[in-house]
Write an enzyme that holds these catalytic residues in place. Sequence first.
Site, PDB file in Angstrom:
ATOM      1  N   GLU A  91     -31.693   6.696   0.427  1.00  0.00           N
ATOM      2  CA  GLU A  91     -30.456   6.492  -0.306  1.00  0.00           C
ATOM      3  C   GLU A  91     -30.643   5.488  -1.438  1.00  0.00           C
ATOM      4  OE1 GLU A  91     -28.766   5.224   3.369  1.00  0.00           O
ATOM      5  OE2 GLU A  91     -28.707   3.167   2.684  1.00  0.00           O
ATOM      6  N   CYS A 104     -29.628   0.045  -6.683  1.00  0.00           N
ATOM      7  CA  CYS A 104     -30.402  -0.477  -5.568  1.00  0.00           C
ATOM      8  C   CYS A 104     -31.247   0.694  -5.067  1.00  0.00           C
ATOM      9  CB  CYS A 104     -29.418  -0.958  -4.509  1.00  0.00           C
ATOM     10  SG  CYS A 104     -30.182  -1.450  -2.982  1.00  0.00           S
ATOM     11  N   CYS A 111     -38.367   1.844   7.769  1.00  0.00           N
ATOM     12  CA  CYS A 111     -38.959   0.540   7.467  1.00  0.00           C
ATOM     13  C   CYS A 111     -39.673   0.023   8.705  1.00  0.00           C
ATOM     14  CB  CYS A 111     -37.853  -0.433   7.056  1.00  0.00           C
ATOM     15  SG  CYS A 111     -38.456  -2.032   6.488  1.00  0.00           S
ATOM     16  N   CYS A 115     -35.720  -5.539  11.145  1.00  0.00           N
ATOM     17  CA  CYS A 115     -34.853  -6.708  11.248  1.00  0.00           C
ATOM     18  C   CYS A 115     -33.653  -6.353  12.146  1.00  0.00           C
ATOM     19  CB  CYS A 115     -34.384  -7.146   9.865  1.00  0.00           C
ATOM     20  SG  CYS A 115     -35.773  -7.579   8.797  1.00  0.00           S
ATOM     21  N   CYS A 118     -30.445  -4.621  10.594  1.00  0.00           N
ATOM     22  CA  CYS A 118     -30.623  -3.626   9.524  1.00  0.00           C
ATOM     23  C   CYS A 118     -30.794  -2.220  10.084  1.00  0.00           C
ATOM     24  CB  CYS A 118     -31.839  -4.015   8.687  1.00  0.00           C
ATOM     25  SG  CYS A 118     -32.118  -2.895   7.311  1.00  0.00           S
ATOM     26  N   GLY A 161     -36.471   0.169   3.190  1.00  0.00           N
ATOM     27  CA  GLY A 161     -37.910  -0.097   3.142  1.00  0.00           C
ATOM     28  C   GLY A 161     -38.261  -1.500   2.690  1.00  0.00           C
ATOM     29  N   HIS A 218     -32.470 -15.434   5.592  1.00  0.00           N
ATOM     30  CA  HIS A 218     -31.599 -15.169   6.756  1.00  0.00           C
ATOM     31  C   HIS A 218     -31.568 -16.230   7.849  1.00  0.00           C
ATOM     32  CE1 HIS A 218     -31.314 -11.372   4.844  1.00  0.00           C
ATOM     33  NE2 HIS A 218     -32.395 -10.847   5.336  1.00  0.00           N
ATOM     34  N   CYS A 335     -28.265  -1.675   3.436  1.00  0.00           N
ATOM     35  CA  CYS A 335     -29.566  -1.036   3.497  1.00  0.00           C
ATOM     36  C   CYS A 335     -29.732  -0.027   4.644  1.00  0.00           C
ATOM     37  CB  CYS A 335     -30.549  -2.189   3.662  1.00  0.00           C
ATOM     38  SG  CYS A 335     -32.225  -1.736   3.883  1.00  0.00           S
TER      39      CYS A 335
HETATM   40  N1  SAH Z   1     -37.117  -5.151   3.003  1.00  0.00           N
HETATM   41  C1  SAH Z   1     -36.521  -5.827   1.912  1.00  0.00           C
HETATM   42  C2  SAH Z   1     -35.519  -5.008   1.137  1.00  0.00           C
HETATM   43  C3  SAH Z   1     -34.530  -4.196   1.923  1.00  0.00           C
HETATM   44  S1  SAH Z   1     -33.234  -5.061   2.760  1.00  0.00           S
HETATM   45  C4  SAH Z   1     -35.935  -7.129   2.358  1.00  0.00           C
HETATM   46  O1  SAH Z   1     -35.947  -7.408   3.557  1.00  0.00           O
HETATM   47  O2  SAH Z   1     -35.496  -7.914   1.531  1.00  0.00           O
HETATM   48  C5  SAH Z   1     -32.263  -5.669   1.452  1.00  0.00           C
HETATM   49  C6  SAH Z   1     -31.187  -6.631   1.890  1.00  0.00           C
HETATM   50  O3  SAH Z   1     -30.191  -5.907   2.612  1.00  0.00           O
HETATM   51  C7  SAH Z   1     -31.703  -7.704   2.828  1.00  0.00           C
HETATM   52  O4  SAH Z   1     -31.546  -8.963   2.263  1.00  0.00           O
HETATM   53  C8  SAH Z   1     -30.822  -7.563   4.051  1.00  0.00           C
HETATM   54  O5  SAH Z   1     -30.348  -8.787   4.469  1.00  0.00           O
HETATM   55  C9  SAH Z   1     -29.667  -6.742   3.601  1.00  0.00           C
HETATM   56  N2  SAH Z   1     -29.110  -6.017   4.739  1.00  0.00           N
HETATM   57  C10 SAH Z   1     -29.677  -5.054   5.464  1.00  0.00           C
HETATM   58  N3  SAH Z   1     -28.855  -4.627   6.434  1.00  0.00           N
HETATM   59  C11 SAH Z   1     -27.728  -5.346   6.335  1.00  0.00           C
HETATM   60  C12 SAH Z   1     -26.504  -5.379   7.060  1.00  0.00           C
HETATM   61  N4  SAH Z   1     -26.280  -4.565   8.076  1.00  0.00           N
HETATM   62  N5  SAH Z   1     -25.557  -6.242   6.651  1.00  0.00           N
HETATM   63  C13 SAH Z   1     -25.769  -7.059   5.609  1.00  0.00           C
HETATM   64  N6  SAH Z   1     -26.899  -7.083   4.888  1.00  0.00           N
HETATM   65  C14 SAH Z   1     -27.884  -6.240   5.259  1.00  0.00           C
END
Ligand code: SAH
Length: 358
Positions: A91, A104, A111, A115, A118, A161, A218, A335
């Site tokens: 996406e 974006c 990925c 995390c 995510c 990713g 984070h 994401c």
């Molecule tokens: N892997 C890279 C880029 C993808 S994530 C990274 O970790 O930076 C991009 C951003 O989306 C990250 O900062 C993450 O905190 C945020 N993100 C992902 N899932 C989220 C969620 N459920 N709520 C809020 N932010 C989220």
Amino acid sequence: MTSIFGASQQDLQEWLKAAGEKPFRAEQLFSWIFQKRATSWDQMTNLSAALRLSLSEAFTIAPLKCSRRLVAEDDQTIKYLWELEDKTFVESVLILAPERRTICVSSQVGCNAKCAFCASGKQGLKRNLSAAEIIQQFLLIDADLAQKGEHLTHVVFMGMGEPLDNYEEVVKTIRILIDPKGINLSQRRITLSTVGVVEGIRKLMGEDLKINVALSLHAPNQQIRKKIIPYARKYELSDVLSAISDYSRATKRDITYEYTLISGINDQEEHAHELVKLIKGQQCSVNLIPYNPVFGLRLKRPEKEEIERFEEILAEAKIPTTRRFTKGTKIAAACGQLALQTVESIESTFKTAAEAGI
Ligand code: SAH
């Protein structure tokens, strides 16, 4: 077959040479793809019919298939779901803000970072995207905006990713984006967000690039970070921070820290104070991202007051802070969320593009 959308000028020169053609045609071809935005070989009228035929036998010019285009309730966030050739999905999100049209982009299907908050990591890593698949997210959304007489102004690698886990294709994409004969975007308008892949940040420092790098921090310490970011077990926070500050010094770009606020985990006043201590004095800013609920995860978004208190503590310490991605919750704008959900289950909750008049 290789997609023409991922070809650098150098790739094209090499191919043309091998095909017995003049290498200067590479520039013409490159400009057809990335400046004039050709979508078929026939449009390339300054290339001979014979050359166009050989190109069509060597490269595809087929676009990514847009499987869904979803407009958020505020009309300012539009999510695109792409179906790739191998039937996987990624996406992109278009964020409309005053003076800015930001895309974006995703850099991988799934990925490896996994995390805790995510959606992208839930399916694990399926594969890397090619430069062609990443750059097409830009080209197709830019074409969509062009219907309104607008263009993309900024690119962030914050979709699905970990971009530094797909280093070669991501750097190739960035080179096409900034090539004056390509998309000709200023490096200041490109931000790569990483979970903190130390060797990737250091390698990027060795390139002749000056894009912005954002670190998904984070947490204010290694202990909390390890709980929510499995990659933190591999990369000590102190090593990540020194890599990012070396990058910032070498490129003269401010550091952006992203901080997803999760209730009870990293959102307390003590965490805000600890964060201030950790980054005070740096040329940096913080992006606070209240956790966007992901289906199947038991985490909670903090209450409004808690988010504001956290923000206040950073403001008192004079750390520039912004809040992002609070909108678009219903279209699952965080994401990887859309690609993870069954699209049908959320489709009913928001307008189609036509209804929103976009
Ligand atoms: N892997 C890279 C880029 C993808 S994530 C990274 O970790 O930076 C991009 C951003 O989306 C990250 O900062 C993450 O905190 C945020 N993100 C992902 N899932 C989220 C969620 N459920 N709520 C809020 N932010 C989220």
